[in-house]
Design an enzyme around this catalytic site. Structure first.
Site, PDB file in Angstrom:
ATOM      1  N   LYS A 185       0.854  -1.191   0.000  1.00 51.30           N
ATOM      2  CA  LYS A 185       0.000   0.000   0.000  1.00 51.30           C
ATOM      3  C   LYS A 185       0.884   1.232   0.000  1.00 51.30           C
ATOM      4  O   LYS A 185       1.404   1.650   1.017  1.00 51.30           O
ATOM      5  CB  LYS A 185      -0.938   0.043   1.217  1.00 51.30           C
ATOM      6  CG  LYS A 185      -2.130   0.912   0.887  1.00 51.30           C
ATOM      7  CD  LYS A 185      -2.658   1.802   1.963  1.00 51.30           C
ATOM      8  CE  LYS A 185      -1.840   2.926   2.460  1.00 51.30           C
ATOM      9  NZ  LYS A 185      -1.786   4.111   1.558  1.00 51.30           N
ATOM     10  N   GLU A 260      10.053   1.879  10.269  1.00 51.93           N
ATOM     11  CA  GLU A 260      11.119   2.842   9.975  1.00 51.93           C
ATOM     12  C   GLU A 260      10.462   4.206   9.902  1.00 51.93           C
ATOM     13  O   GLU A 260       9.719   4.498   8.969  1.00 51.93           O
ATOM     14  CB  GLU A 260      11.801   2.454   8.650  1.00 51.93           C
ATOM     15  CG  GLU A 260      13.172   3.048   8.517  1.00 51.93           C
ATOM     16  CD  GLU A 260      13.189   4.284   7.663  1.00 51.93           C
ATOM     17  OE1 GLU A 260      13.036   5.388   8.245  1.00 51.93           O
ATOM     18  OE2 GLU A 260      13.354   4.165   6.447  1.00 51.93           O
ATOM     19  N   CYS A 294      13.893  10.791   5.753  1.00 48.45           N
ATOM     20  CA  CYS A 294      14.019  10.400   7.156  1.00 48.45           C
ATOM     21  C   CYS A 294      15.461  10.556   7.625  1.00 48.45           C
ATOM     22  O   CYS A 294      15.717  10.799   8.798  1.00 48.45           O
ATOM     23  CB  CYS A 294      13.530   8.980   7.351  1.00 48.45           C
ATOM     24  SG  CYS A 294      14.308   7.790   6.270  1.00 48.45           S
ATOM     25  N   GLU A 393      10.094  16.839  13.815  1.00 43.59           N
ATOM     26  CA  GLU A 393      10.536  16.595  12.436  1.00 43.59           C
ATOM     27  C   GLU A 393       9.731  17.490  11.503  1.00 43.59           C
ATOM     28  O   GLU A 393       8.499  17.449  11.492  1.00 43.59           O
ATOM     29  CB  GLU A 393      10.306  15.125  12.064  1.00 43.59           C
ATOM     30  CG  GLU A 393      10.830  14.813  10.667  1.00 43.59           C
ATOM     31  CD  GLU A 393      10.668  13.348  10.275  1.00 43.59           C
ATOM     32  OE1 GLU A 393       9.598  12.774  10.522  1.00 43.59           O
ATOM     33  OE2 GLU A 393      11.623  12.787   9.705  1.00 43.59           O
TER      34      GLU A 393
HETATM   35  O1  TXE Z   1       2.763   9.977   6.595  1.00 42.90           O
HETATM   36  P1  TXE Z   1       2.040   8.698   7.081  1.00 42.90           P
HETATM   37  P2  TXE Z   1       2.282  11.471   6.628  1.00 42.90           P
HETATM   38  C1  TXE Z   1       7.016  11.800   8.717  1.00 42.90           C
HETATM   39  C2  TXE Z   1       7.233  13.237   8.341  1.00 42.90           C
HETATM   40  C3  TXE Z   1       5.880  13.653   7.893  1.00 42.90           C
HETATM   41  C4  TXE Z   1       5.028  12.914   8.898  1.00 42.90           C
HETATM   42  C5  TXE Z   1       3.612  12.687   8.486  1.00 42.90           C
HETATM   43  O2  TXE Z   1       7.589  13.970   9.474  1.00 42.90           O
HETATM   44  O3  TXE Z   1       5.665  15.037   7.973  1.00 42.90           O
HETATM   45  O4  TXE Z   1       5.663  11.677   9.044  1.00 42.90           O
HETATM   46  O5  TXE Z   1       3.581  12.161   7.182  1.00 42.90           O
HETATM   47  C6  TXE Z   1      -0.221   5.085   5.476  1.00 42.90           C
HETATM   48  N1  TXE Z   1      -2.961   2.337   8.817  1.00 42.90           N
HETATM   49  N2  TXE Z   1       7.354  10.885   7.649  1.00 42.90           N
HETATM   50  O6  TXE Z   1       1.162  11.649   7.600  1.00 42.90           O
HETATM   51  O7  TXE Z   1       0.624   8.956   7.471  1.00 42.90           O
HETATM   52  C7  TXE Z   1      -0.322   6.196   4.482  1.00 42.90           C
HETATM   53  O8  TXE Z   1      -1.453   6.022   3.651  1.00 42.90           O
HETATM   54  C8  TXE Z   1      -2.177   1.933   7.814  1.00 42.90           C
HETATM   55  C9  TXE Z   1       8.625  10.241   7.753  1.00 42.90           C
HETATM   56  O9  TXE Z   1       2.021  11.898   5.264  1.00 42.90           O
HETATM   57  O10 TXE Z   1       2.890   8.050   8.072  1.00 42.90           O
HETATM   58  C10 TXE Z   1       0.999   6.043   3.764  1.00 42.90           C
HETATM   59  O11 TXE Z   1       0.945   4.966   2.846  1.00 42.90           O
HETATM   60  N3  TXE Z   1      -1.519   2.774   7.003  1.00 42.90           N
HETATM   61  C11 TXE Z   1       8.801   9.178   6.791  1.00 42.90           C
HETATM   62  C12 TXE Z   1       1.942   5.677   4.901  1.00 42.90           C
HETATM   63  O12 TXE Z   1       1.107   5.208   5.942  1.00 42.90           O
HETATM   64  C13 TXE Z   1      -1.655   4.085   7.238  1.00 42.90           C
HETATM   65  C14 TXE Z   1       8.108   9.198   5.513  1.00 42.90           C
HETATM   66  C15 TXE Z   1       2.812   6.814   5.411  1.00 42.90           C
HETATM   67  O13 TXE Z   1       1.992   7.886   5.719  1.00 42.90           O
HETATM   68  C16 TXE Z   1      -2.444   4.576   8.276  1.00 42.90           C
HETATM   69  C17 TXE Z   1       6.831   9.846   5.559  1.00 42.90           C
HETATM   70  C18 TXE Z   1      -3.120   3.641   9.089  1.00 42.90           C
HETATM   71  N4  TXE Z   1      -3.898   4.022  10.117  1.00 42.90           N
HETATM   72  C19 TXE Z   1       6.514  10.688   6.604  1.00 42.90           C
HETATM   73  N5  TXE Z   1      -2.387   5.934   8.256  1.00 42.90           N
HETATM   74  C20 TXE Z   1      10.121   8.467   6.722  1.00 42.90           C
HETATM   75  N6  TXE Z   1      10.376   7.558   7.657  1.00 42.90           N
HETATM   76  O14 TXE Z   1      10.895   8.679   5.818  1.00 42.90           O
HETATM   77  C21 TXE Z   1      -1.567   6.274   7.247  1.00 42.90           C
HETATM   78  N7  TXE Z   1      -1.128   5.169   6.614  1.00 42.90           N
END
Ligand code: TXE
Length: 499
Positions: A185, A260, A294, A393
């Site tokens: 996903k 991660e 990240c 972050e």
């Molecule tokens: O990412 P989300 P967001 C950090 C970065 C960013 C913050 C929020 O600080 O500003 O996180 O980002 C899926 N059950 N990183 O909210 O929500 C979602 O659809 C299952 C760091 O945009 O974490 C997507 O596919 N899945 C980071 C994925 O999770 C769920 C990279 C990531 O989205 C879900 C990205 C749920 N309940 C953001 N809710 C890194 N480690 O590099 C969301 N998703």
């Protein structure tokens, strides 16, 4: 399905799920897929509701149970994985283009970095598969004790929007190398390149059903996937808040997790550093990938004796970074991935000021490039590590510089963070470097080098940066379970009961 042509490569008009080797439904809840360079809608994502997630998981489960992939000889699986890598190389420009249009990551970074990395992920795990050995203990008299590794089953692979294909492909390669099936996903913001990659997997010979794809929002599609009773383990890259929800759901089902997450990583510049190189690397560390990574060295800790020189050189270069369309090969910084994210990043300028930080450069959207989601490369000088821009972050082109006086203070600041993903150290003084290695609490430390990853080595964080490791042997451990077999070398005597 009809497609529209954009600059030479087709972009699907609708991105749906991909199950059993085919795209699925054409109707459902729709989300716009947007080019962040000009806010134009370029495609439509059709969200997978719970019943479609169920179909994807069942398909992956059936593929796992009937052994169409995991029972193939290792050489055959290796050949298919190498073919995947070859196809990625052949389609490099197309995949880079789709990723660029969808994420705003500059085309040249994708062509040189993330897309070749996607191919490498598959080559690496194909080779790894041919090398790894099972374990045998011969010390128990009359027995060989074998420790075999077996695939866990169906893996849910949930990816972020900042390196969609490179990260998801690493998870897929690790999962299927050892015989698992999976359901991916990707982020609802960036579905295009991962969707196209599904077709290449099938073309290379990965049997349909072994890798399925569902698209949609986290709260709908993602939650249904993690909670599905036939999903055996979950690998997630994303934000810490989301990880908390996922781990609650996965915990309910006792599913192994690899998380991660983000970071607020310290990039420590000592007075003993080669300052020019430290400035070069600090710029790469925070501004590459449009600042959305990240691994970003987003807290730059600089020893006060070299602070002025560092700040002047850093801010001067940051002002000169070339911001523009991610499709332009000259661009160094493209737009942020989506509008709400840019607003969030922009909000940190006021937050920084409120905490008494000094704005060194940037700090505003790029008006000339509206309606694209561009933001000027920004740096602030924080008074100390208590400022919110040191603690949260930001995930954009936004550097926070923090002064320190002594080594003790540098390590105290570096470790005073909710996160613990990575860290960078700049010093040409060996004892300083050696001390840094033991003082820093993070999953990875880079010494006098910007980020480079070795796929053989474990990668992951501690604290709010997550747990679990992927890469090489760590991926093998995560995507397999150990099965111990007691094999007698001679028939053992058996106590005769009930005589
Ligand atoms: O990412 P989300 P967001 C950090 C970065 C960013 C913050 C929020 O600080 O500003 O996180 O980002 C899926 N059950 N990183 O909210 O929500 C979602 O659809 C299952 C760091 O945009 O974490 C997507 O596919 N899945 C980071 C994925 O999770 C769920 C990279 C990531 O989205 C879900 C990205 C749920 N309940 C953001 N809710 C890194 N480690 O590099 C969301 N998703």
């Amino acid at each position: 399905m009809s497609q529209s042509m954009q600059a030479g490569f087709p972009i699907r008009e609708q991105v749906t799920s991909f199950i059993e080797g085919r795209y699925t439904r054409l109707a459902g809840h729709e989300l716009p897929v947007v080019f962040p360079g000009d806010a134009r809608r370029i495609s439509t994502l059709v969200e997978a509701p719970a019943d479609e997630v169920d179909a994807a998981v069942r398909s992956a489960r059936a593929a796992f149970e009937d052994g169409r992939w995991r029972r193939q000889p290792v050489e055959a699986r290796q050949a298919v994985m190498r073919k995947v890598a070859d196809l990625v190389d052949q389609h490099r420009d197309e995949l880079a283009y789709l990723e660029c249009m969808n994420s705003g990551i500059p085309m040249r970074h994708l062509q040189k970095g993330q897309i070749p990395r996607t191919a490498y992920n598959f080559r690496f795990f194909a080779e790894f598969l041919g090398q790894h050995a099972e374990k045998l203990h011969g010390q128990t008299d009359g027995y060989l004790t074998l420790v075999l590794r077996e695939p866990v089953g169906v893996a849910a692979l949930i990816g972020p929007w900042n390196a969609p294909l490179a990260l998801t492909s690493m998870k897929i390669a690790g999962a299927i190398a050892f015989g698992n099936s999976c359901v991916c996903k990707p982020s609802e913001v960036t579905p295009l390149a991962v969707a196209r990659f599904m077709e290449l997997l099938v073309e290379a010979g990965v049997p349909p059903g072994v890798v399925n794809l569902v698209n949609g929002r986290g709260g709908v599609t993602g939650e249904a996937l993690v909670a599905h009773p036939q999903v055996d383990l979950v690998s997630f890259t994303g934000g810490t808040q989301t990880a908390r929800r996922i781990s609650a759901s996965a915990g309910e089902g006792l599913k192994p997790l690899s998380l991660e997450l983000g970071g607020k990583s310290a990039n420590i510049v000592f007075e003993s550093a080669d300052l020019d190189r430290a400035v070069d690397a600090a710029l790469v560390g925070i501004f590459s990938n449009n600042g959305q990574q990240c691994l970003a060295g987003s807290r730059i800790l600089v020893q006060r004796t070299v602070l002025e020189r560092f700040v002047e050189a850093f801010a001067q270069r940051a002002r000169k970074l070339r911001i523009g369309s991610p499709l332009d090969p000259a661009t160094e910084i493209g737009p942020l991935a989506f509008q709400a994210h840019r607003q969030r990043v922009a909000g940190y300028v006021d937050i920084a000021r409120a905490d008494g930080a000094q704005l060194l450069c940037g700090g505003a959207p790029v008006e000339a490039l509206e309606p694209g989601f561009y933001f000027q490369p920004t740096a602030v000088l924080a008074r100390d590590n208590t400022a919110r821009v040191c603690r949260e972050e930001i995930f954009g082109p936004f550097a926070t510089i923090v002064p320190f006086d002594t080594q003790d203070e540098a390590y105290a600041i570096a470790n005073d963070s909710e996160f613990g993903l990575v860290s960078y150290v700049w010093s040409d003084h060996q004892p300083t470097v050696m001390r840094a290695l033991s003082e820093i609490r993070a999953g990875m430390v880079w010494i006098n080098t910007p980020m480079t990853r070795d796929l053989r080595a474990p990668f992951g964080g501690i604290k709010a940066s997550g747990y679990g490791r992927e890469g090489g042997e760590s991926s093998m451990k995560f995507y397999t379970f150990e099965k111990t077999v007691m094999l007698p070398t001679v028939p053992p005597s058996i106590p005769r009961m009930g005589i």
